[in-house]
Scaffold this motif. Structure first.
Motif, PDB file in Angstrom:
ATOM      1  N   ILE A  23      53.360  47.895  47.330  1.00 23.50           N
ATOM      2  CA  ILE A  23      53.587  47.031  46.184  1.00 23.50           C
ATOM      3  C   ILE A  23      55.024  47.229  45.705  1.00 23.50           C
ATOM      4  N   ILE A  24      55.799  46.162  45.757  1.00 26.03           N
ATOM      5  CA  ILE A  24      57.201  46.221  45.357  1.00 26.03           C
ATOM      6  C   ILE A  24      57.330  46.167  43.836  1.00 26.03           C
ATOM      7  N   ILE A  25      56.558  45.301  43.237  1.00 32.20           N
ATOM      8  CA  ILE A  25      56.564  45.144  41.779  1.00 32.20           C
ATOM      9  C   ILE A  25      55.222  44.526  41.374  1.00 32.20           C
ATOM     10  N   LYS A  26      54.721  44.902  40.207  1.00 34.68           N
ATOM     11  CA  LYS A  26      53.447  44.327  39.766  1.00 34.68           C
ATOM     12  C   LYS A  26      53.441  44.143  38.257  1.00 34.68           C
ATOM     13  N   ARG A  27      52.568  43.274  37.822  1.00 38.01           N
ATOM     14  CA  ARG A  27      52.335  43.029  36.403  1.00 38.01           C
ATOM     15  C   ARG A  27      50.830  43.062  36.165  1.00 38.01           C
ATOM     16  N   GLU A  28      50.405  43.655  35.042  1.00 38.89           N
ATOM     17  CA  GLU A  28      48.980  43.808  34.768  1.00 38.89           C
ATOM     18  C   GLU A  28      48.644  43.425  33.332  1.00 38.89           C
ATOM     19  N   LYS A  29      47.408  43.022  33.139  1.00 37.78           N
ATOM     20  CA  LYS A  29      46.938  42.631  31.802  1.00 37.78           C
ATOM     21  C   LYS A  29      45.450  42.949  31.684  1.00 37.78           C
ATOM     22  N   ASP A  30      45.055  43.569  30.573  1.00 36.25           N
ATOM     23  CA  ASP A  30      43.637  43.758  30.285  1.00 36.25           C
ATOM     24  C   ASP A  30      43.057  42.431  29.825  1.00 36.25           C
ATOM     25  N   LEU A  31      41.888  42.110  30.348  1.00 35.56           N
ATOM     26  CA  LEU A  31      41.246  40.837  30.043  1.00 35.56           C
ATOM     27  C   LEU A  31      40.166  41.072  29.003  1.00 35.56           C
ATOM     28  N   VAL A  32      40.432  40.634  27.782  1.00 35.81           N
ATOM     29  CA  VAL A  32      39.478  40.792  26.686  1.00 35.81           C
ATOM     30  C   VAL A  32      38.654  39.518  26.592  1.00 35.81           C
ATOM     31  N   LYS A  33      37.351  39.627  26.848  1.00 34.88           N
ATOM     32  CA  LYS A  33      36.485  38.451  26.853  1.00 34.88           C
ATOM     33  C   LYS A  33      35.816  38.277  25.489  1.00 34.88           C
ATOM     34  N   LYS A  34      36.088  37.141  24.862  1.00 39.20           N
ATOM     35  CA  LYS A  34      35.439  36.782  23.612  1.00 39.20           C
ATOM     36  C   LYS A  34      34.916  35.358  23.733  1.00 39.20           C
ATOM     37  N   GLU A  35      33.832  35.077  23.033  1.00 39.76           N
ATOM     38  CA  GLU A  35      33.176  33.780  23.174  1.00 39.76           C
ATOM     39  C   GLU A  35      34.087  32.611  22.825  1.00 39.76           C
ATOM     40  N   ASN A  36      35.040  32.803  21.920  1.00 38.87           N
ATOM     41  CA  ASN A  36      35.890  31.699  21.490  1.00 38.87           C
ATOM     42  C   ASN A  36      37.147  31.543  22.343  1.00 38.87           C
ATOM     43  N   LEU A  37      37.261  32.313  23.416  1.00 37.28           N
ATOM     44  CA  LEU A  37      38.426  32.228  24.287  1.00 37.28           C
ATOM     45  C   LEU A  37      38.080  31.504  25.588  1.00 37.28           C
ATOM     46  N   ASP A  38      39.020  30.721  26.087  1.00 36.54           N
ATOM     47  CA  ASP A  38      38.873  30.035  27.365  1.00 36.54           C
ATOM     48  C   ASP A  38      39.392  30.971  28.462  1.00 36.54           C
ATOM     49  N   ILE A  39      38.498  31.767  29.035  1.00 33.88           N
ATOM     50  CA  ILE A  39      38.895  32.791  30.002  1.00 33.88           C
ATOM     51  C   ILE A  39      39.552  32.171  31.227  1.00 33.88           C
ATOM     52  N   GLU A  40      39.026  31.033  31.675  1.00 37.21           N
ATOM     53  CA  GLU A  40      39.587  30.373  32.854  1.00 37.21           C
ATOM     54  C   GLU A  40      41.063  30.029  32.652  1.00 37.21           C
ATOM     55  N   THR A  41      41.384  29.449  31.505  1.00 34.65           N
ATOM     56  CA  THR A  41      42.765  29.081  31.201  1.00 34.65           C
ATOM     57  C   THR A  41      43.649  30.315  31.066  1.00 34.65           C
ATOM     58  N   ILE A  42      43.123  31.356  30.436  1.00 35.76           N
ATOM     59  CA  ILE A  42      43.876  32.604  30.280  1.00 35.76           C
ATOM     60  C   ILE A  42      44.225  33.190  31.652  1.00 35.76           C
ATOM     61  N   ILE A  43      43.256  33.193  32.567  1.00 34.34           N
ATOM     62  CA  ILE A  43      43.487  33.739  33.907  1.00 34.34           C
ATOM     63  C   ILE A  43      44.567  32.936  34.624  1.00 34.34           C
ATOM     64  N   ILE A  44      44.428  31.613  34.646  1.00 33.79           N
ATOM     65  CA  ILE A  44      45.391  30.759  35.347  1.00 33.79           C
ATOM     66  C   ILE A  44      46.785  30.897  34.759  1.00 33.79           C
ATOM     67  N   ASP A  45      46.891  30.813  33.434  1.00 35.29           N
ATOM     68  CA  ASP A  45      48.200  30.913  32.772  1.00 35.29           C
ATOM     69  C   ASP A  45      48.858  32.268  33.011  1.00 35.29           C
ATOM     70  N   THR A  46      48.048  33.338  32.955  1.00 37.57           N
ATOM     71  CA  THR A  46      48.581  34.688  33.160  1.00 37.57           C
ATOM     72  C   THR A  46      49.105  34.858  34.580  1.00 37.57           C
ATOM     73  N   VAL A  47      48.326  34.409  35.566  1.00 36.57           N
ATOM     74  CA  VAL A  47      48.725  34.549  36.967  1.00 36.57           C
ATOM     75  C   VAL A  47      50.013  33.777  37.240  1.00 36.57           C
ATOM     76  N   ILE A  48      50.091  32.543  36.797  1.00 35.25           N
ATOM     77  CA  ILE A  48      51.290  31.732  37.016  1.00 35.25           C
ATOM     78  C   ILE A  48      52.502  32.369  36.335  1.00 35.25           C
ATOM     79  N   GLN A  49      52.318  32.822  35.107  1.00 33.40           N
ATOM     80  CA  GLN A  49      53.411  33.458  34.363  1.00 33.40           C
ATOM     81  C   GLN A  49      53.901  34.715  35.070  1.00 33.40           C
TER      82      GLN A  49
END
Length: 303
Positions: A23-49
């Motif tokens: 692994i040359i470089i990596k970025r990580e994020k803890d995924l906090v799941k709450k009922e009022n959050l759109d997890i799918e959008t969070i995952i896609i946006d985070t990965v692209i970013q």
């Protein structure tokens, strides 16, 4: 160069991986799941970013990336990745296709435990074993088996849904719809549930807080009882695996790998006792070399 993405039940990791599995470089994020959050959008946006950031920091054009591999917590169904129960039934195929359309390069997706297993077999703890098993214990339980150095699989669906074998009749209901599944008694999630219940903890426990609480109270009678039952539950699953595959070695990854100093010795002893009773050989019990990085590296080695 490849991009490896590890989407877990509670964590997202994105890494730039070279041809030798580094692994040359990596970025990580803890995924906090709450009922009022759109997890799918969070995952896609985070990965692209994160991919954009990695490309910028390394002064790379996306066309220099051979492919993007995704380790995802779901199983194949008819050649396509299914919904993830641990992510609230988020569609893995939609995530894959959205990322593919955004970057316009090949994107592959595979079960997260299988990806981690590929890493450990190619580069890590299982490199020297032809017949072996990889088990990931974290939010849930997954795994993979290798027979004669070949990952056991079928053309349409994933095999080795070890987290959903039944170890207790009429037990705790699982998100899969069954009762008494292995991961309801031997995952880190189940361990956290027991600790919170026995110690009357109402606040959320992060992985670091859970580890510290267990480690600081390991001589406490309540914690000893929790540990004993937890180890016994893991051994039930391991004993079934040994009966089915007769592996030379079993490697355990996921969050469990960080509890090596607390649980491994007791687990080894209990497993040896079980195997002596059954008359079977006891495989070598190992901890994953690459721990939480295994998913990223394995995803970058899907093809």
């Amino acid at each position: 160069m490849r991009i490896g993405i590890d989407i877990g039940g509670s964590h997202i990791g994105v890494g730039l991986v070279d041809e030798n599995g580094n692994i040359i470089i990596k970025r990580e994020k803890d995924l906090v799941k709450k009922e009022n959050l759109d997890i799918e959008t969070i995952i896609i946006d985070t990965v692209i970013q994160y991919i954009d950031k990695i490309m910028f920091e390394k002064s790379l054009n996306i066309n220099k990336i051979k492919f993007i591999g995704i380790a995802y917590p779901a199983s194949l169904r008819n050649g396509k990745i299914g919904k993830s129960t641990n992510l609230g039934f988020v569609e893995g195929e939609k995530i894959k296709e959205t990322i593919k359309q955004h970057f316009n390069i090949p994107v592959y997706i595979k079960n997260d435990a299988k990806c981690a297993a590929i890493c450990e077999k190619k580069y890590g703890s299982l490199k020297e074993y032809s017949n072996c098993v990889f088990l990931t214990i974290g939010t849930g339980i997954g795994g993979a088996a290798f027979i004669n150095d070949t990952l056991l699989s079928t053309t349409q669906n994933d095999l080795f849904k070890i987290g959903h074998i039944t170890i207790k009749k009429d037990g705790i209901e699982c998100k899969c719809g069954k009762k008494g599944c292995f991961e309801q008694y031997a995952s880190i999630t189940s361990l956290k549930r027991e600790v919170k219940d026995k110690y009357n903890i109402n606040e959320e426990l992060t992985g670091i807080k859970l580890y510290k609480l267990i480690n600081d109270n390991i001589q406490d009678e309540k914690m000893k009882k929790i540990e004993k039952e937890y180890i016994e539950n893991i051994c039930i699953g391991l004993s079934n695996i040994i009966k089915l595959f007769e592996p030379e070695a079993i490697s355990i990854g996921g969050s469990f790998a960080y509890y090596e100093n607390i649980f491994l010795e007791a687990l080894e002893e209990k497993l040896k006792q079980n195997q002596m009773v059954s008359g079977d050989n006891c495989p070598k019990l190992l901890i994953a070399t690459y721990k939480n990085d295994a998913g990223i590296i394995g995803a970058a080695n899907i093809v």
